[in-house]
Design a protein around this motif. Structure first.
Motif, PDB file in Angstrom:
ATOM      1  N   LYS A  15       1.222  -0.918  -0.491  1.00 49.12           N
ATOM      2  CA  LYS A  15       0.227  -0.044   0.140  1.00 49.12           C
ATOM      3  C   LYS A  15       0.602   1.465   0.520  1.00 49.12           C
ATOM      4  O   LYS A  15       0.084   2.506  -0.389  1.00 49.12           O
ATOM      5  CB  LYS A  15      -1.004  -0.240   1.185  1.00 49.12           C
ATOM      6  N   ASP A  20       3.634   2.703 -10.697  1.00 48.12           N
ATOM      7  CA  ASP A  20       4.207   1.117 -10.683  1.00 48.12           C
ATOM      8  C   ASP A  20       5.184   1.298 -11.732  1.00 48.12           C
ATOM      9  O   ASP A  20       5.177   1.208 -12.752  1.00 48.12           O
ATOM     10  CB  ASP A  20       2.918   0.803 -11.992  1.00 48.12           C
ATOM     11  N   PRO A 158      -0.089  11.364  -5.467  1.00 50.34           N
ATOM     12  CA  PRO A 158      -1.516  11.584  -5.927  1.00 50.34           C
ATOM     13  C   PRO A 158      -2.617  12.461  -4.865  1.00 50.34           C
ATOM     14  O   PRO A 158      -1.659  11.827  -3.615  1.00 50.34           O
ATOM     15  CB  PRO A 158      -1.529   9.763  -5.939  1.00 50.34           C
ATOM     16  N   ARG A 160      -5.800  10.433  -3.838  1.00 51.73           N
ATOM     17  CA  ARG A 160      -6.048  10.587  -3.239  1.00 51.73           C
ATOM     18  C   ARG A 160      -5.581   9.168  -4.206  1.00 51.73           C
ATOM     19  O   ARG A 160      -4.455   8.775  -4.496  1.00 51.73           O
ATOM     20  CB  ARG A 160      -7.214  10.208  -4.329  1.00 51.73           C
ATOM     21  N   ARG A 161      -6.256   8.023  -2.905  1.00 49.38           N
ATOM     22  CA  ARG A 161      -5.219   6.495  -3.098  1.00 49.38           C
ATOM     23  C   ARG A 161      -5.354   5.756  -4.119  1.00 49.38           C
ATOM     24  O   ARG A 161      -6.501   6.269  -5.199  1.00 49.38           O
ATOM     25  CB  ARG A 161      -6.621   5.487  -2.202  1.00 49.38           C
ATOM     26  N   GLY A 162      -4.574   5.454  -4.664  1.00 46.40           N
ATOM     27  CA  GLY A 162      -4.309   4.739  -6.410  1.00 46.40           C
ATOM     28  C   GLY A 162      -2.906   4.409  -6.162  1.00 46.40           C
ATOM     29  O   GLY A 162      -2.185   5.509  -6.079  1.00 46.40           O
ATOM     30  N   VAL A 163      -2.257   3.824  -7.540  1.00 46.66           N
ATOM     31  CA  VAL A 163      -1.073   3.742  -7.844  1.00 46.66           C
ATOM     32  C   VAL A 163      -0.946   4.785  -9.098  1.00 46.66           C
ATOM     33  O   VAL A 163      -1.604   4.556 -10.187  1.00 46.66           O
ATOM     34  CB  VAL A 163      -0.473   2.048  -7.805  1.00 46.66           C
ATOM     35  N   ARG A 360     -12.819   7.421 -13.792  1.00 47.36           N
ATOM     36  CA  ARG A 360     -11.584   7.887 -12.521  1.00 47.36           C
ATOM     37  C   ARG A 360     -10.996   7.160 -14.230  1.00 47.36           C
ATOM     38  O   ARG A 360      -9.774   6.414 -13.391  1.00 47.36           O
ATOM     39  CB  ARG A 360     -10.635   7.057 -11.925  1.00 47.36           C
ATOM     40  N   ASP A 361     -10.849   6.729 -14.723  1.00 49.40           N
ATOM     41  CA  ASP A 361      -9.785   5.904 -16.358  1.00 49.40           C
ATOM     42  C   ASP A 361      -9.036   6.244 -16.638  1.00 49.40           C
ATOM     43  O   ASP A 361      -9.206   7.428 -16.533  1.00 49.40           O
ATOM     44  CB  ASP A 361     -11.802   4.962 -17.439  1.00 49.40           C
ATOM     45  N   GLU A 365      -9.500  10.785 -17.893  1.00 49.71           N
ATOM     46  CA  GLU A 365      -8.692  11.413 -17.156  1.00 49.71           C
ATOM     47  C   GLU A 365      -8.066  12.209 -17.881  1.00 49.71           C
ATOM     48  O   GLU A 365      -7.277  13.023 -18.657  1.00 49.71           O
ATOM     49  CB  GLU A 365      -8.353  10.933 -16.182  1.00 49.71           C
ATOM     50  N   ARG A 401      -6.143  14.019 -11.195  1.00 48.61           N
ATOM     51  CA  ARG A 401      -5.233  13.269 -10.037  1.00 48.61           C
ATOM     52  C   ARG A 401      -4.280  14.554  -9.626  1.00 48.61           C
ATOM     53  O   ARG A 401      -3.779  14.050  -8.562  1.00 48.61           O
ATOM     54  CB  ARG A 401      -4.440  12.005 -11.063  1.00 48.61           C
TER      55      ARG A 401
END
Length: 424
Positions: A15, A20, A158, A160-163, A360-361, A365, A401
């Protein structure tokens, strides 16, 4: 003399991962060593998600002591040692509590490259900073040493949460896969034409500039509340035109539906496109050639016919049709028509949303981000105001983002209204 290339992608597992990083390595690995290094021959060393700082140091030291030019492609995330306040490159086992022991100290990188001949080292960096590093960078730029050529970007954490995706490095790798060898500064500018992140720190240091200093100092951007839009890079002569990657189903030969579309359209417009690319089977290549020759209207006319052919064969709003709309948005950008590019990108985003894609795709974005960027380049205040109203509505649905994008549109729109003395 042979060159050396170091491909390094590092980010934590779990987390704590912000980007990536390793996802870009297959794309870079597909580029020939000669293109990666800019030399006749080259040795390539690849490090994917290394576990130990000493392993990174060993590979870096070996590369730094090798004769000949050294090119480093580095993708990863930066974290701060909370005790000593030193920036580190996070590795696979790094957590906020173990940065000092499990991450690679950034000053080790600077030290290993310090003794190399000025101008013999080039770094391409695509880095994401955690919140603590980002605050520190606002007042203290990341050191790289005066003798290295450095290009790239540092992105904020970022919102918000996300990679995150290493967009800068992926765009760079896509350009390099064309096989053309470009000066690092030209390559950097071409990448900036393809990436539109808000608030990034852009790096552009040329060790060969007069006096040996940087040609462009990195710009530190405070993440809150300011939002800084990247400047559109100057389009240089001999530029590389990189069109969006076609999806499955988009024909790469001038056959079938496309030829039928050309026959139906007919007239002078069709003859112009045939003259531009009669000997070329791949429409993307024909379009690229037209843009490089300055024949922007012909390039757009050819793409428009392929868009119409895709619409007839696959349907409106399909991936095949949207691909050609994205191509036309980029063509408008290359032609210097920011308003048309902005409007086209917004149309692409709206079509994707209408087709049921999530706000959020990444494709949605990206379309809104590119529309936002092009909107900032529009010189006509009235036209910018008209498109701004549409962009506000779109940004309220697709915030992107980066914090503050919607606020930036509203603020700039208010400034445009004030300049035109338009109430409300």
């Amino acid at each position: 003399m042979p060159g050396t290339v170091l491909l390094l992608a590092a980010s934590p597992v779990g987390k704590g991962c912000l980007v990536d990083a390793a996802s870009v390595l297959p794309v870079l690995a597909a580029v020939s060593p000669e293109v990666l290094s800019g030399t006749g021959t080259a040795n390539v060393v690849e490090l994917a998600d290394p576990l130990e700082p000493q392993a990174v140091l060993t590979r870096l030291r070996a590369a730094a002591t090798a004769p000949g030019p050294l090119t480093v492609y580095l993708t990863g995330q930066l974290q701060l040692d909370r005790k000593q306040r030193l920036v580190h490159l996070a590795l696979a086992r790094t957590t906020p509590a173990t940065v000092r022991y499990t991450a690679f100290p950034w000053h080790w990188m600077v030290e290993e490259l310090r003794l190399r001949a000025p101008g013999s080292t080039t770094l391409f960096l695509d880095l994401h900073a955690d919140a603590e590093v980002w605050r520190q960078l606002a007042g203290r730029p990341l050191p790289v040493g005066p003798g290295a050529n450095v290009y790239g970007r540092i992105a904020p954490p970022p919102s918000r949460r996300g990679v995150a995706v290493p967009q800068y490095m992926k765009a760079l790798a896509t350009i390099l896969r064309s096989g053309q060898r470009l000066l690092p500064s030209v390559l950097h500018e071409q990448v900036l034409l393809r990436t539109t992140e808000y608030g990034d720190i852009l790096l552009a240091q040329d060790a060969g500039a007069p006096g040996g200093g940087p040609r462009g100092e990195p710009v530190a951007v405070v993440p809150e509340p300011a939002v800084v839009l990247p400047e559109q890079a100057t389009v240089l002569s001999g530029q590389v035109i990189v069109l969006p990657e076609p999806p499955a189903g988009v024909p790469k030969a001038r056959t079938g539906a496309a030829k039928a579309g050309e026959a139906e359209d007919g007239g002078a417009e069709s003859r112009e496109a045939e003259a531009a690319g009669a000997e070329v089977d791949d429409p993307h290549l024909a379009i690229t050639t037209a843009v490089q020759d300055g024949r922007h209207a012909e390039a757009d006319a050819l793409a428009a016919r392929w868009e119409e052919a895709a619409r007839r064969e696959f349907g409106a709003g399909t991936a095949q049709e949207l691909h050609w709309r994205e191509v036309r948005a980029d063509l408008a950008m290359f032609a210097g028509d920011a308003a048309r590019s902005c409007g086209t990108w917004m149309g692409v985003a709206e079509a994707r949303l209408a087709a049921g894609q999530d706000v959020r795709d990444p494709a949605v974005e990206a379309a809104v981000d590119r529309a936002h960027h092009q909107w900032g380049q529009i010189g006509d205040p009235r036209r910018a105001g008209e498109l701004g109203l549409r962009l506000v509505e779109l940004r309220s649905r697709v915030p992107g983002r980066r914090e503050g994008a919607l606020h930036h549109v509203r603020q700039h729109l208010a400034e445009l209204r004030s300049a035109q003395h338009v109430p409300g």
